[in-house]
Design an enzyme around this catalytic site. Structure first.
Site, PDB file in Angstrom:
ATOM      1  N   LYS A 118      48.986  54.930  35.408  1.00 23.71           N
ATOM      2  CA  LYS A 118      47.783  54.532  34.671  1.00 23.71           C
ATOM      3  C   LYS A 118      48.140  53.908  33.323  1.00 23.71           C
ATOM      4  CE  LYS A 118      43.448  54.375  33.548  1.00 23.71           C
ATOM      5  NZ  LYS A 118      42.737  53.182  34.045  1.00 23.71           N
ATOM      6  N   GLY A 119      47.301  52.988  32.841  1.00 20.47           N
ATOM      7  CA  GLY A 119      47.500  52.338  31.550  1.00 20.47           C
ATOM      8  C   GLY A 119      47.647  53.360  30.425  1.00 20.47           C
ATOM      9  N   ASN A 124      34.903  48.857  38.733  1.00 23.06           N
ATOM     10  CA  ASN A 124      35.249  49.987  37.873  1.00 23.06           C
ATOM     11  C   ASN A 124      35.222  49.562  36.425  1.00 23.06           C
ATOM     12  OD1 ASN A 124      37.993  50.385  36.303  1.00 23.06           O
ATOM     13  ND2 ASN A 124      38.439  49.010  38.013  1.00 23.06           N
ATOM     14  N   GLY A 133      37.908  51.986  31.428  1.00 24.55           N
ATOM     15  CA  GLY A 133      38.124  51.796  29.990  1.00 24.55           C
ATOM     16  C   GLY A 133      39.397  52.466  29.486  1.00 24.55           C
ATOM     17  N   CYS A 148      42.916  43.762  31.112  1.00 22.52           N
ATOM     18  CA  CYS A 148      41.856  44.726  31.400  1.00 22.52           C
ATOM     19  C   CYS A 148      40.513  44.160  30.955  1.00 22.52           C
ATOM     20  CB  CYS A 148      42.103  46.054  30.686  1.00 22.52           C
ATOM     21  SG  CYS A 148      40.819  47.256  31.101  1.00 22.52           S
ATOM     22  N   ASN A 195      44.828  41.349  38.079  1.00 21.39           N
ATOM     23  CA  ASN A 195      43.960  42.449  37.661  1.00 21.39           C
ATOM     24  C   ASN A 195      42.564  42.171  38.247  1.00 21.39           C
ATOM     25  OD1 ASN A 195      42.865  44.682  36.220  1.00 21.39           O
ATOM     26  ND2 ASN A 195      44.416  44.393  34.635  1.00 21.39           N
ATOM     27  N   GLY A 236      39.529  45.313  45.494  1.00 15.59           N
ATOM     28  CA  GLY A 236      39.342  45.544  46.927  1.00 15.59           C
ATOM     29  C   GLY A 236      39.362  44.243  47.724  1.00 15.59           C
TER      30      GLY A 236
HETATM   31  C1  LIG Z   1      39.764  52.553  39.153  1.00  8.17           C
HETATM   32  C2  LIG Z   1      40.729  51.476  38.734  1.00  8.17           C
HETATM   33  C3  LIG Z   1      41.477  51.639  37.549  1.00  8.17           C
HETATM   34  C4  LIG Z   1      42.376  50.649  37.138  1.00  8.17           C
HETATM   35  N1  LIG Z   1      43.112  50.829  35.994  1.00  8.17           N
HETATM   36  C5  LIG Z   1      44.042  49.902  35.632  1.00  8.17           C
HETATM   37  C6  LIG Z   1      44.875  50.107  34.475  1.00  8.17           C
HETATM   38  O1  LIG Z   1      44.830  51.140  33.793  1.00  8.17           O
HETATM   39  N2  LIG Z   1      45.762  49.113  34.147  1.00  8.17           N
HETATM   40  C7  LIG Z   1      45.880  47.967  34.893  1.00  8.17           C
HETATM   41  O2  LIG Z   1      46.702  47.099  34.569  1.00  8.17           O
HETATM   42  N3  LIG Z   1      45.118  47.757  36.003  1.00  8.17           N
HETATM   43  C8  LIG Z   1      44.210  48.699  36.373  1.00  8.17           C
HETATM   44  N4  LIG Z   1      43.447  48.481  37.514  1.00  8.17           N
HETATM   45  C9  LIG Z   1      43.637  47.264  38.310  1.00  8.17           C
HETATM   46  C10 LIG Z   1      44.551  47.496  39.528  1.00  8.17           C
HETATM   47  O3  LIG Z   1      45.842  47.924  39.136  1.00  8.17           O
HETATM   48  C11 LIG Z   1      44.681  46.204  40.392  1.00  8.17           C
HETATM   49  O4  LIG Z   1      45.234  45.175  39.594  1.00  8.17           O
HETATM   50  C12 LIG Z   1      43.326  45.729  40.938  1.00  8.17           C
HETATM   51  O5  LIG Z   1      42.495  46.812  41.270  1.00  8.17           O
HETATM   52  C13 LIG Z   1      43.487  44.825  42.175  1.00  8.17           C
HETATM   53  O6  LIG Z   1      44.121  45.502  43.234  1.00  8.17           O
HETATM   54  P1  LIG Z   1      43.296  46.270  44.418  1.00  8.17           P
HETATM   55  O7  LIG Z   1      42.246  45.332  44.903  1.00  8.17           O
HETATM   56  O8  LIG Z   1      44.345  46.613  45.446  1.00  8.17           O
HETATM   57  O9  LIG Z   1      42.713  47.496  43.787  1.00  8.17           O
HETATM   58  C14 LIG Z   1      42.541  49.471  37.933  1.00  8.17           C
HETATM   59  C15 LIG Z   1      41.796  49.311  39.119  1.00  8.17           C
HETATM   60  C16 LIG Z   1      40.909  50.306  39.529  1.00  8.17           C
HETATM   61  C17 LIG Z   1      40.138  50.108  40.817  1.00  8.17           C
END
Ligand SMILES: Cc1cc2nc3c(=O)[nH]c(=O)nc-3n(C[C@H](O)[C@H](O)[C@H](O)COP(=O)(O)O)c2cc1C
Length: 305
Positions: free
Chosen positions: A45-46, A69, A72, A130, A192, A217
């Site tokens: 997590k970030g 989402n 934050g 973000c 992202n 997604g």
């Molecule tokens: C609930 C949630 C929290 C996330 N938190 C972060 C984060 O803290 N830092 C970051 O760089 N990306 C964050 N992301 C983005 C994901 O790492 C990813 O780049 C994005 O969801 C696309 O991939 P996916 O479609 O497989 O989820 C978050 C995504 C989700 C769904």
């Protein structure tokens, strides 16, 4: 023998499948579902200089082919991450990559510096993309000069490999990639989430407490594959591809478009074993299709184009 090892800008992975930041906690939460050692890398997590509470609820909403989402960047802060959480991951024979964020360039450099030399940290992923925080995040990720400035500051603050995570919420993603490559990034990750929102028609109000959120997604996958394709052609850095990967075939799309490795995000919420199934699926594909090295597939769809 099939070789599935990849090198992501100096981070050696036993296979090309990582977990996407923010969707896998700090890894330990998933121990009951999968063997963490089987993963190519764990991206956590970030992490910011001080602890953060994140945004007001509701913070997630389901969409027809994914989710919104607006967490934050809730996290316990870099001191706790370095002092208490990473030591619990250090025994794993899997690289742990820390996703870092902040409000200012100095914040990013400070977090990078505090993580430099911490046993168990294999690399940093800079989140300049973000969409869910007021300061930092996308503010750096939508201007090539600011993105380069953050990259340079982090590179100067650490000896660890630095991956820069790009946002799809820009007009020219290739210009962003070129700017951070020039500034010394060791690898790029993309994408992202896409900025989005939903409205509750019964309450006649936005669904999310933060009003807007990030879409992830399967809905975003074609955007992400396109991003990897374009950046692969323009910038000579290894790419960590992500965005809507649910299955082996989805992951292969990214690799064929030019990704050295992939990350699985939203899929973890639906199927906590998705990463393991994809790792096994890629091995089977290589065997069935007559390849003996995963790196033979990276960018293969560009052949003749
Ligand atoms: C609930 C949630 C929290 C996330 N938190 C972060 C984060 O803290 N830092 C970051 O760089 N990306 C964050 N992301 C983005 C994901 O790492 C990813 O780049 C994005 O969801 C696309 O991939 P996916 O479609 O497989 O989820 C978050 C995504 C989700 C769904």
């Amino acid at each position: 023998m099939i070789n599935t090892t990849v090198n992501l800008g100096g981070i050696k992975m036993k296979n090309p499948v990582a977990t996407a930041s923010g969707t896998f906690g700090f890894g330990l939460e998933y121990q009951q579902f999968i063997q963490l050692e089987k993963l190519g890398a764990i991206i956590v997590k970030g992490t910011t200089p001080a602890p953060r509470q994140g945004n007001p609820p509701p913070r997630i909403a389901e969409t027809p082919a994914g989710m919104l989402n607006a967490i934050g960047l809730q996290n316990p802060g870099v001191n706790k991450v370095a002092g208490e959480i990473i030591p619990r991951l250090v025994h794993l024979n899997t690289p742990v990559i820390i996703n870092i964020a902040g409000d200012t360039v100095e914040d990013y450099a400070l977090v990078a510096n505090k993580l430099d030399g911490v046993p168990g940290v294999a690399g940093l992923e800079i989140n300049i993309s973000c969409p869910n925080v007021k300061k930092g995040g996308i503010q750096f990720g939508s201007d090539p000069r600011s993105a380069a400035e953050v990259t340079r500051a982090v590179k100067a603050a650490t000896k660890l490999p630095v991956i820069v995570k790009l946002s799809p919420n820009v007009t020219d993603l290739v210009a962003m990639a070129a700017a951070v490559a020039e500034a010394g990034a060791d690898a790029l990750s993309m994408i992202n989430t896409l900025l989005g929102m939903a409205i509750d028609v019964d309450r006649r109000k936005p669904v999310l407490g933060n009003i807007t959120g990030g879409l992830s997604g399967p809905a975003v996958r074609p955007v992400a594959v396109r991003a990897v394709w374009q950046v692969y052609r323009a910038v000579k850095l290894p790419i960590l591809g992500m965005g809507g990967i649910m299955t082996t075939r989805d992951a292969l799309e990214f690799i064929l478009a030019g990704a050295t490795a992939v990350a699985v995000g939203t899929a973890n919420f639906v199927n906590p074993r998705a990463t393991i199934e994809i790792i096994e699926g890629i091995e089977n594909y290589l065997r069935e299709q007559g390849f003996n090295n995963i790196n033979q597939l990276t960018g293969l769809a560009h052949a003749g184009i």
